[in-house]
Design a protein around this motif. Structure first.
Motif, short mmCIF file in Angstrom:
data_model
loop_
_atom_site.label_atom_id
_atom_site.label_comp_id
_atom_site.label_asym_id
_atom_site.label_seq_id
_atom_site.Cartn_x
_atom_site.Cartn_y
_atom_site.Cartn_z
N MET A 158 0.85 -1.15 0.00
CA MET A 158 0.00 0.00 0.00
C MET A 158 0.91 1.23 0.00
N ALA A 159 0.55 2.22 -0.78
CA ALA A 159 1.34 3.45 -0.84
C ALA A 159 0.42 4.66 -0.71
N TRP A 160 0.95 5.69 -0.09
CA TRP A 160 0.25 6.98 0.04
C TRP A 160 0.66 7.82 -1.16
N HIS A 161 -0.33 8.39 -1.85
CA HIS A 161 -0.07 9.26 -2.99
C HIS A 161 -0.48 10.67 -2.60
N THR A 162 0.50 11.53 -2.40
CA THR A 162 0.25 12.89 -1.96
C THR A 162 -0.45 13.69 -3.06
N LEU A 163 -1.53 14.37 -2.70
CA LEU A 163 -2.26 15.26 -3.60
C LEU A 163 -1.99 16.70 -3.21
N ARG B 67 6.59 18.09 0.26
CA ARG B 67 7.12 16.73 0.44
C ARG B 67 7.45 16.45 1.90
N SER B 68 8.06 17.40 2.60
CA SER B 68 8.41 17.16 3.99
C SER B 68 7.18 17.12 4.89
N LYS B 69 6.18 17.95 4.61
CA LYS B 69 4.96 17.97 5.42
C LYS B 69 4.20 16.66 5.26
N ALA B 70 4.13 16.13 4.06
CA ALA B 70 3.46 14.84 3.84
C ALA B 70 4.15 13.75 4.64
N THR C 136 5.89 6.81 8.96
CA THR C 136 6.57 5.72 8.26
C THR C 136 5.68 4.50 8.06
N GLU C 137 4.40 4.62 8.36
CA GLU C 137 3.47 3.50 8.24
C GLU C 137 3.26 3.07 6.78
N PHE C 138 3.33 4.01 5.86
CA PHE C 138 3.08 3.74 4.45
C PHE C 138 4.25 4.20 3.61
N GLU C 139 4.44 3.55 2.47
CA GLU C 139 5.34 4.09 1.46
C GLU C 139 4.68 5.36 0.92
N ILE C 140 5.44 6.42 0.78
CA ILE C 140 4.89 7.68 0.28
C ILE C 140 5.43 7.92 -1.11
N ASP C 141 4.53 7.92 -2.10
CA ASP C 141 4.90 8.15 -3.49
C ASP C 141 4.73 9.64 -3.79
N GLN C 142 5.83 10.37 -3.76
CA GLN C 142 5.75 11.80 -4.04
C GLN C 142 7.00 12.29 -4.75
#
Length: 65
Positions: free
Chosen positions: A1-6, A45-48, A54-60
């Motif tokens: 599962m990955a977080w996609h920052t909007l 990017r840093s705020k996200a 660190t619970e999710f991979e962050i795709d940004q």
């Protein structure tokens, strides 16, 4: 599962939502919602990462990277 920052981009009378990996530092600098932020692209990017942790991979990764 990955977080996609909007990111909500406001410029003039138009608001558009972008995925962070499609959002360049030049676009961030033109975003009226981020006018008071010194380095808006890096701030996003840093705020996200700060909020999500660190619970999710962050795709940004950025288009400019």
């Amino acid at each position: 599962m990955a977080w996609h920052t909007l990111i909500e981009h406001a410029e003039g009378n138009v608001d558009t939502v972008y995925l962070a990996h499609d959002y360049t530092d030049d676009m961030a600098s033109a975003n009226e919602l981020l006018v008071d932020v010194e380095n808006p692209g890096e701030w996003i990017r840093s705020k996200a990462s700060e909020v999500i942790g660190t619970e999710f991979e962050i795709d940004q990764s950025t288009a400019a990277a």
